[in-house]
Motif scaffolding. Structure first.
Motif, PDB file in Angstrom:
ATOM      1  N   VAL A  20       0.762  -1.220  -0.354  1.00 54.18           N
ATOM      2  CA  VAL A  20       0.033  -0.086  -0.127  1.00 54.18           C
ATOM      3  C   VAL A  20       0.920   1.265  -0.056  1.00 54.18           C
ATOM      4  N   ALA A  21       1.813   1.326   0.590  1.00 50.85           N
ATOM      5  CA  ALA A  21       2.847   2.213   0.657  1.00 50.85           C
ATOM      6  C   ALA A  21       3.346   2.545  -0.528  1.00 50.85           C
ATOM      7  N   GLY A  22       3.765   1.432  -1.271  1.00 49.62           N
ATOM      8  CA  GLY A  22       4.384   1.663  -2.573  1.00 49.62           C
ATOM      9  C   GLY A  22       3.261   2.496  -3.379  1.00 49.62           C
ATOM     10  N   ALA A  23       2.053   1.868  -3.428  1.00 48.81           N
ATOM     11  CA  ALA A  23       0.959   2.285  -4.345  1.00 48.81           C
ATOM     12  C   ALA A  23       0.814   3.729  -4.016  1.00 48.81           C
ATOM     13  N   LEU A  24       0.941   4.065  -2.635  1.00 48.88           N
ATOM     14  CA  LEU A  24       0.534   5.711  -2.363  1.00 48.88           C
ATOM     15  C   LEU A  24       1.903   6.529  -2.701  1.00 48.88           C
ATOM     16  N   ALA A  25       3.006   5.953  -2.893  1.00 47.02           N
ATOM     17  CA  ALA A  25       4.053   6.722  -3.315  1.00 47.02           C
ATOM     18  C   ALA A  25       4.081   7.009  -4.946  1.00 47.02           C
ATOM     19  N   ILE A  26       3.099   6.278  -5.773  1.00 46.03           N
ATOM     20  CA  ILE A  26       2.891   6.455  -6.916  1.00 46.03           C
ATOM     21  C   ILE A  26       1.671   7.453  -7.143  1.00 46.03           C
ATOM     22  N   PHE A  27       0.680   7.476  -6.030  1.00 45.29           N
ATOM     23  CA  PHE A  27       0.000   8.515  -6.273  1.00 45.29           C
ATOM     24  C   PHE A  27       0.347   9.924  -5.886  1.00 45.29           C
ATOM     25  N   ALA A  28       1.247   9.853  -4.888  1.00 44.62           N
ATOM     26  CA  ALA A  28       1.836  11.207  -4.370  1.00 44.62           C
ATOM     27  C   ALA A  28       2.769  11.798  -5.395  1.00 44.62           C
TER      28      ALA A  28
END
Length: 360
Positions: free
Chosen positions: A208-216
């Motif tokens: 989830v953190a990796g995916a949120l990095a993409i969103f950020a």
């Protein structure tokens, strides 16, 4: 902080300008936190073992868990230190988004540390009482919500975005503060409830953190955000460095936490990681996407709520044991099977969440 050093060194050699690239700093953040975890992990585990700082095991749970008695806990200290150090190295700490996610993560870690300390050092099985735990969490979450609300410079920073729908945006007004409170506190406790099997909580957190990095990154990039039709929030891309630190520290911890675990993260890790996911989702305006991608955490939490509610109202239990992962253990699933299948579900949910970037 190294970004400031790179700015200074650029006057001598323009090649140092490469460290200003967000993508490179995010990768270096992953590698730095991973290296710190590998380096300090064995020392921390030995120290916790020698001090007999071990996790207590419920005698009413699955019998297979009894063999885990004596496994050291509070390993989340390794995660927290790795995240903070790596972010301070490669992130721009003058960025208000980076600052608020760091502070919230650290303070929730302190709450978890106090809880763990009371459990394993003071031999108090209840740890920090539920009253003071939720009060502490509430104070931190509400303070962060108020700060973000009053420091917002664009309307979108306090609006609710609906995944998969481009034009469904709702102004929350002061309800934004209440909403942010529930996202942070809810996310923190959801990860804590999920942390019951070896590696069960940490890999979904990493994903989830990796995916949120993409969103950020995409939300903070004016061209990509325009192309994808998502709101542009200047400066929020810097949070990708923090997310990278979460990924690296989480993978490093998984090295020692994978079945059979050499160390447990304890509340210091679970509460801080959950709060970190929540506050990152808030600043990137992806709270509902977090609800999708963190579906395993959501289901685990709902299983506890349903179990307690059913027992109080009818005297009957819906599941053999809650949270849900214990239900499947008592049905005869080996622990690794439960863990890996929950991981697979998380991967599917992550892909659905990422699909919201294009399907709008």
């Amino acid at each position: 902080m190294l970004i400031w050093l790179a700015d200074y060194l650029m006057q001598f050699d323009s090649g140092f300008g490469v460290f200003k690239y967000l993508t490179l700093r995010t990768i270096l953040s992953v590698l730095t936190s991973l290296f710190i975890s590998f380096l300090l992990g064995p020392f921390l585990i030995n120290h916790l073992t020698n001090r007999q700082i071990a996790q207590s095991i419920r005698d009413d749970g699955p019998e297979a868990h009894l063999k885990k008695i004596g496994t050291p806990t509070m390993g989340g200290l390794l995660i927290l230190l790795s995240i903070i150090f790596s972010t301070l190295c490669w992130g721009d700490i003058s960025n208000r988004y980076v600052l608020v996610v760091l502070v919230v993560t650290f303070l929730f870690g302190v709450i978890g540390l106090i809880d763990d300390y009371r459990k394993v050092i003071n031999n108090n099985p209840k740890g920090l009482s539920a009253k003071y735990k939720y009060l502490s969490q509430s104070i931190v979450a509400i303070a962060a919500a108020i700060y973000l609300y009053h420091s917002a410079t664009l309307p979108v920073e306090t609006q609710l975005l609906i995944p998969f729908f481009k034009d469904f945006i709702f102004d929350m007004g002061w309800l934004y503060i209440v909403f942010v409170y529930f996202v942070i506190v809810g996310s923190s406790n959801a990860v804590n409830l999920t942390d019951g099997l070896d590696g069960l909580a940490i890999l979904p957190t990493v994903l989830v953190a990796g995916a949120l990095a993409i969103f950020a990154y995409l939300t903070g990039h004016i061209r990509f955000s325009d192309y994808l039709g998502i709101p542009y929030i200047p400066g929020v891309g810097e949070v990708a460095v923090f997310c990278g630190a979460m990924v690296g520290s989480g993978l490093g911890f998984l090295w020692f936490n994978t079945y059979p675990a050499q160390v447990f993260m304890g509340d210091i890790g679970a509460l801080s990681l959950g709060a970190a996911l929540g506050i990152v989702a808030v600043v990137t305006r992806q709270e509902l996407v977090l609800l999708i991608m963190g579906g395993v955490f959501v289901i685990e939490t709902l299983s506890v709520i349903l179990q307690v509610t059913s027992f109080k109202l009818t005297g009957k239990r819906i599941f053999r044991m809650a949270p849900l992962h214990h239900h499947y253990e008592l049905k005869g699933w080996p622990e690794p099977r439960v863990i890996v299948r929950f991981w697979i579900i998380t991967v599917i949910l992550i892909l659905i969440g990422l699909a919201s970037l294009k399907i709008r």
